[in-house]
Design an enzyme around this catalytic site. Structure first.
Site, PDB file in Angstrom:
ATOM      1  N   SER A   7      12.242  -2.934  49.677  1.00 22.80           N
ATOM      2  CA  SER A   7      12.197  -2.058  48.517  1.00 22.80           C
ATOM      3  C   SER A   7      10.904  -2.536  47.800  1.00 22.80           C
ATOM      4  O   SER A   7      10.813  -2.351  46.361  1.00 22.80           O
ATOM      5  CB  SER A   7      13.473  -2.359  47.725  1.00 22.80           C
ATOM      6  N   LEU A 191      18.258   3.540  53.171  1.00 23.03           N
ATOM      7  CA  LEU A 191      18.301   2.193  53.223  1.00 23.03           C
ATOM      8  C   LEU A 191      17.285   1.553  51.995  1.00 23.03           C
ATOM      9  O   LEU A 191      16.279   2.032  52.314  1.00 23.03           O
ATOM     10  CB  LEU A 191      18.035   1.486  54.547  1.00 23.03           C
ATOM     11  N   SER A 192      17.593   0.903  51.057  1.00 25.39           N
ATOM     12  CA  SER A 192      16.699  -0.025  50.465  1.00 25.39           C
ATOM     13  C   SER A 192      15.698   1.151  49.594  1.00 25.39           C
ATOM     14  O   SER A 192      16.448   1.796  48.570  1.00 25.39           O
ATOM     15  CB  SER A 192      15.861  -0.789  51.372  1.00 25.39           C
ATOM     16  N   ALA A 193      14.677   1.268  49.863  1.00 23.72           N
ATOM     17  CA  ALA A 193      13.746   2.161  49.148  1.00 23.72           C
ATOM     18  C   ALA A 193      14.247   3.424  49.460  1.00 23.72           C
ATOM     19  O   ALA A 193      14.461   4.450  48.586  1.00 23.72           O
ATOM     20  CB  ALA A 193      12.250   1.976  49.669  1.00 23.72           C
ATOM     21  N   ALA A 196      17.279   3.910  47.269  1.00 22.47           N
ATOM     22  CA  ALA A 196      16.842   4.333  45.836  1.00 22.47           C
ATOM     23  C   ALA A 196      16.533   5.739  45.723  1.00 22.47           C
ATOM     24  O   ALA A 196      16.553   6.609  44.919  1.00 22.47           O
ATOM     25  CB  ALA A 196      15.845   3.219  45.650  1.00 22.47           C
TER      26      ALA A 196
END
Length: 446
Positions: A7, A191-193, A196
């Site tokens: 991220s 996933l992750s970024a 988000a």
């Protein structure tokens, strides 16, 4: 290639509108972040890099024997899918026998990853082939972000009709016209970024997506620039459910619902995106749906006892669910193998042997033919759920989202109990019961 935090919101110098002055920002953060006790902390950037160092990632590599991935099928690149203000690339995985009016799942990779890598390891294609749905893989590049992160924290990419968010929405529209997918059965996960960015899509285009699944992600509206993005990652932002919900409503003013259903997945030991983000995501989306933050049902999933909390009156059709995966760090939980509840591969960083999250996400989306839990996993009423306990310093409790800090003191989340000074020297055992409500353990924890 050294792995940079999934991220890590590093902007590209080739696109200064998406976050300039990078080195000066990180330097300022490094100088600013210290404990009141004088014990130095890592800056968010250094902490994130440490979290993905070989030592920190050893748990992912040793959690289970690495399984060889099944033969990977190359994704089909879509050269022209329409308006693309975010300069993204579209790929699809199309099952051999895609039915008419099939559902579509948009998948968003983590930083430094690619669409193909995410497809090869996440296990989504296994269930697309099994149940007959199209998977659209959006891919960003180093021209957008130096670390190939989706720009979940840049207003120019997170608002309706703009940037990367608009490009992803156009991919869904193209899937309908080019592949005959059902526009009422569109879903998104990442996933992750990418997780988000999943929050972004659910907020900016709630009429497009029936449901979403955020894996190790962050609530919508948390970060608006590089500095705030780091803070959102760790220690995370503590806002009221009403404030989080308003951020979602402001993304599409006037939208009256129905709102997308949301599944949240997060590892208990995530050192990159603090686990408290799972609770803040829960607060955001339960408030959007007009629900409280006490679960309607709780249960355990899989052999590793992933703790599921469901919010909403209808069993098997929860408006919001939170899945806390014990013992894993930052990544997508997978379970290599050929069993009906297995999927994925662990040969690449941040795909961690644990539980096949894609299996359960597919079920949550209603794409597996049923949305009810198997009889071997009956829901347990919250009062009888075994309490989960953590022993850690006040600093670690705050960082993990089990406590908040005000005026130099730490307070247990939910109960508000004063834990003493916010530092690394004061240690408590906290008990979580029900989910999201923490109290100081008084001999009732093992």
């Amino acid at each position: 290639m050294p792995y940079v935090t999934p991220s890590h919101p590093a902007p590209s110098p080739r696109r200064p509108r998406r976050g300039g002055r990078w080195s000066r920002t990180v330097s300022a953060l490094a100088a600013a972040v210290t404990l009141a006790t004088g014990a130095a902390l890592l800056t968010p950037a250094a902490e994130a890099q440490a979290a993905v160092s070989p030592a920190a990632e050893a748990q992912a590599a040793t959690a289970a024997p690495t399984a060889a991935p099944r033969a990977a099928a190359a994704l089909e690149r879509v050269a022209n899918f329409g308006a693309n203000p975010g300069a993204l690339t579209m790929y699809v995985h199309r099952p051999a026998a895609l039915p008419a009016k099939a559902p579509v799942v948009v998948a968003l990779h983590g930083c430094t990853q690619s669409a193909q890598l995410y497809a090869d390891n996440s296990g989504l294609n296994t269930f697309a082939d099994r149940h007959g749905f199209l998977v659209v893989y959006a891919e960003t590049t180093t021209a957008n972000n130096a670390n190939k992160c989706f720009n979940w924290f840049q207003p120019g990419d997170t608002r309706r009709g703009q940037g990367e968010a608009a490009s992803i929405r156009q991919m869904v529209a193209h899937a309908t016209t080019a592949y005959g997918t059902d526009p009422a059965k569109a879903h998104v996960t990442g996933l992750s970024a990418g997780g988000a960015m999943t929050s972004v899509m659910l907020a900016a285009y709630p009429e497009v997506f029936a449901a979403g699944a955020v894996v190790a992600g962050i609530p919508y509206g948390c970060g608006v620039d590089v500095v705030s993005a780091f803070s959102c990652m760790s220690p995370g932002a503590d806002r009221t459910p009403a404030a989080w919900a308003q951020a979602v409503r402001d993304a599409h003013p006037g939208f009256a619902g129905p709102w997308p259903r949301v599944a949240i997945w997060h590892g208990d030991n995530d050192a990159t995106v603090a686990p408290r983000n799972a609770d803040e995501l829960r607060d955001q989306w339960t408030a959007v749906h007009g629900l409280g933050q006490t679960p309607s049902r709780t249960s355990m999933l899989g052999p590793n006892n992933t703790r599921r909390s469901e919010y909403g009156p209808t069993p098997g059709q929860a408006a919001v669910e939170v899945n806390k995966v014990p013992g894993i760090g930052h990544g997508t939980p997978v379970a290599p193998g050929t069993g009906p509840e297995q999927c994925g591969a662990t040969g690449t960083q941040h795909f961690i042997a644990s539980i096949c999250s894609s299996y359960w996400i597919t079920r949550f989306f209603g794409l597996a033919g049923t949305t009810t839990e198997p009889p071997t996993e009956p829901p347990v009423d919250p009062p009888t759920e075994p309490a989960a306990c953590w022993t850690a310093s006040n600093y670690e409790h705050v960082r993990a989202g089990r406590a908040t800090t005000t005026g130099g003191y730490a307070y247990a989340k939910g109960s508000g109990q004063n834990l003493g000074l916010y530092n690394t020297f004061v240690t408590h055992t906290l008990k979580e019961s029900p989910a999201g409500h923490y109290t100081v353990a008084t001999g009732s924890c093992p």
